[in-house]
Write a protein that holds these residues in place. Structure first.
Motif, short mmCIF file in Angstrom:
data_model
loop_
_atom_site.label_atom_id
_atom_site.label_comp_id
_atom_site.label_asym_id
_atom_site.label_seq_id
_atom_site.Cartn_x
_atom_site.Cartn_y
_atom_site.Cartn_z
N ASN A 195 30.13 54.21 96.79
CA ASN A 195 29.28 55.44 96.53
C ASN A 195 28.04 55.02 96.07
O ASN A 195 27.21 55.83 96.28
CB ASN A 195 30.32 56.50 95.96
CG ASN A 195 31.36 57.05 96.51
OD1 ASN A 195 31.35 57.10 97.84
ND2 ASN A 195 32.45 57.61 95.88
N LYS A 220 38.28 55.31 99.41
CA LYS A 220 38.24 54.68 98.13
C LYS A 220 36.65 54.57 97.53
O LYS A 220 35.79 54.37 98.58
CB LYS A 220 38.72 53.16 98.14
CG LYS A 220 38.71 52.47 96.83
CD LYS A 220 39.20 51.00 96.95
CE LYS A 220 38.83 50.10 95.88
NZ LYS A 220 39.68 48.77 96.26
N THR A 221 36.58 54.89 96.39
CA THR A 221 35.26 55.12 95.83
C THR A 221 34.11 53.81 95.98
O THR A 221 33.13 54.01 96.47
CB THR A 221 35.15 55.71 94.35
OG1 THR A 221 35.68 54.65 93.47
CG2 THR A 221 35.74 57.10 94.12
N SER A 222 34.65 52.64 95.60
CA SER A 222 33.84 51.60 95.49
C SER A 222 34.59 50.31 95.06
O SER A 222 35.77 50.07 94.93
CB SER A 222 33.17 51.97 93.83
OG SER A 222 34.22 52.26 92.83
N ASN A 229 30.31 53.09 89.90
CA ASN A 229 31.51 52.94 90.75
C ASN A 229 31.94 54.35 90.95
O ASN A 229 31.52 55.33 91.19
CB ASN A 229 32.38 51.94 90.03
CG ASN A 229 31.90 50.52 90.25
OD1 ASN A 229 31.88 50.01 91.43
ND2 ASN A 229 31.01 49.86 89.32
N ALA A 230 33.48 54.58 90.25
CA ALA A 230 34.23 55.86 90.45
C ALA A 230 33.53 56.53 89.27
O ALA A 230 33.05 56.31 88.40
CB ALA A 230 35.58 55.66 90.07
N ASN A 234 31.89 61.97 92.12
CA ASN A 234 32.07 61.73 93.41
C ASN A 234 33.49 61.41 93.93
O ASN A 234 33.97 61.90 94.84
CB ASN A 234 31.27 60.19 93.78
CG ASN A 234 31.84 58.92 92.85
OD1 ASN A 234 32.88 58.86 92.52
ND2 ASN A 234 31.07 58.05 92.30
N THR A 235 34.39 61.42 92.71
CA THR A 235 35.76 61.38 93.10
C THR A 235 36.18 62.73 93.29
O THR A 235 36.96 63.25 94.38
CB THR A 235 36.68 60.87 91.82
OG1 THR A 235 36.23 59.70 91.51
CG2 THR A 235 38.44 60.86 92.25
N PRO A 257 39.68 56.22 93.36
CA PRO A 257 38.82 55.85 92.48
C PRO A 257 39.18 54.43 91.82
O PRO A 257 40.23 54.11 91.41
CB PRO A 257 38.73 56.98 91.56
CG PRO A 257 40.20 57.22 91.11
CD PRO A 257 40.87 57.18 92.69
N TYR A 270 41.24 62.33 85.67
CA TYR A 270 41.00 62.30 86.95
C TYR A 270 42.61 62.99 87.56
O TYR A 270 42.34 63.54 88.46
CB TYR A 270 41.15 60.82 87.38
CG TYR A 270 39.85 60.18 87.32
CD1 TYR A 270 39.15 60.09 88.61
CD2 TYR A 270 39.29 59.68 86.31
CE1 TYR A 270 37.72 59.45 88.63
CE2 TYR A 270 37.92 58.95 86.46
CZ TYR A 270 37.35 59.00 87.56
OH TYR A 270 35.97 58.61 87.56
#
Length: 320
Positions: A195, A220-222, A229-230, A234-235, A257, A270
């Protein structure tokens, strides 16, 4: 709140992915992301707290969702075996602590991890496809995937070609994900969007749908190897995407994430995002994971404090 994407039958999925222009038309037809609204909702949900019995349950759930990860150039078979032992039995003094979901390693160490966790129920996740940059020929990426699966990996974490995606070559990215999915055989495929390199929330939404249309079991984010990253925002966006994708197609996809999630407080926030956005159907290791290396230690310390009333500090757990 923007409208979700229209319902898609299997024939419709085939139609929207048949040509580059059709796929572009579909992806750019997805609702735009209200960045202020998204970040505001993520910030509001972050203020929710989980207390007492619910907190104890949430900590154990978070432990069971961890992909315990080591992705360093200095990784050795001994380090991987030690990590596997910790993942299978996170606290040897307390057998009620659940095992983690998976051990995540480079593909050349997948066999070591597979041997170490055999019979425990802990999965072996291997990064593949020229992780983390993804800069390699497709034949190399497919060989990397096939070798990891042959060595015992039950999950593959692939990276998309961000250069192709950002250049608008969506069908090329779609075809590569489909090819890797085929190379996985029975192993599950997690597709890493990275991301932090996609630049906009609209791109993250489009990449999420692209990966899911191509057959990803997880998005998966990153990689954990870039500056961003997460993040909760963005999650949250990816959780909205999997929720809307299931509404549209009937197929459920997981979210992972990864990168920067280090404390129990972070993890519980989360879990609130998951529950409030996608719903409790995603509150299970089959549908939500944390990609992390140090998170487990803090969860164990917080768990011990809840159980005994005493906070033992960092010496209570091993340092990986």
């Amino acid at each position: 709140m923007p409208s979700p994407a229209p319902a898609l039958a299997p024939a419709d999925v085939a139609d929207v992915t048949a040509t580059d222009s059709a796929l572009r038309r579909f992806l750019h037809g997805l609702p735009g992301v209200d960045a202020v609204g998204l970040e505001g909702r993520a910030a509001t949900l972050a203020t929710r707290s989980i207390k007492t019995t619910a907190k104890a349950f949430a900590i154990d759930l978070a432990i069971s969702m961890i992909d315990l990860t080591t992705l360093e150039g200095a990784d050795t078979p001994g380090k991987v075996r030690s990590l596997c032992a910790k993942g299978v039995s996170p606290d040897p003094t307390d057998r009620t602590v659940p095992s983690v979901a998976a051990i995540c390693v480079y593909s050349d160490l997948a066999g070591v991890a597979a041997e170490a966790v055999r019979g425990t129920g802990v999965q072996v996740a291997s990064v593949a496809t020229a992780f983390p940059a993804g800069r390699a020929a497709r034949s190399v990426k497919l060989a990397d995937t096939a070798e990891a699966v042959a060595a015992g990996a039950t999950e593959i974490d692939m990276v998309i070609d961000r250069g192709a995606f950002l250049a608008g070559r969506y069908l090329e990215v779609f075809d590569e994900i489909r090819a890797v999915r085929e190379a996985c055989g029975d192993a599950h495929l997690k597709v890493i969007l990275e991301n932090g390199e996609l630049a906009t929330y609209d791109n993250i939404r489009r990449a999420s749908w692209l990966a899911m249309l191509a057959g990803a079991h997880f998005i998966k984010t990153s990689t954990g190897k870039v500056a961003v990253n997460a993040t909760p925002a963005n999650t949250l966006l990816m959780l909205e995407a999997v929720r809307d994708f299931r509404d549209a197609t009937g197929r459920q996809v997981g979210v992972k994430p990864a990168g920067g999630i280090r404390t129990a407080k972070d993890a519980l926030r989360y879990l609130v995002l998951v529950n409030e956005t996608a719903g409790d159907d995603w509150l299970a290791p089959a549908w939500f994971r944390f990609g992390a290396s140090s998170l487990l230690n803090d969860l164990l310390m917080q768990r011990q404090k809840l159980t005994t009333g005493v906070y033992s500090g960092p010496d209570y757990v091993t340092v990986d």
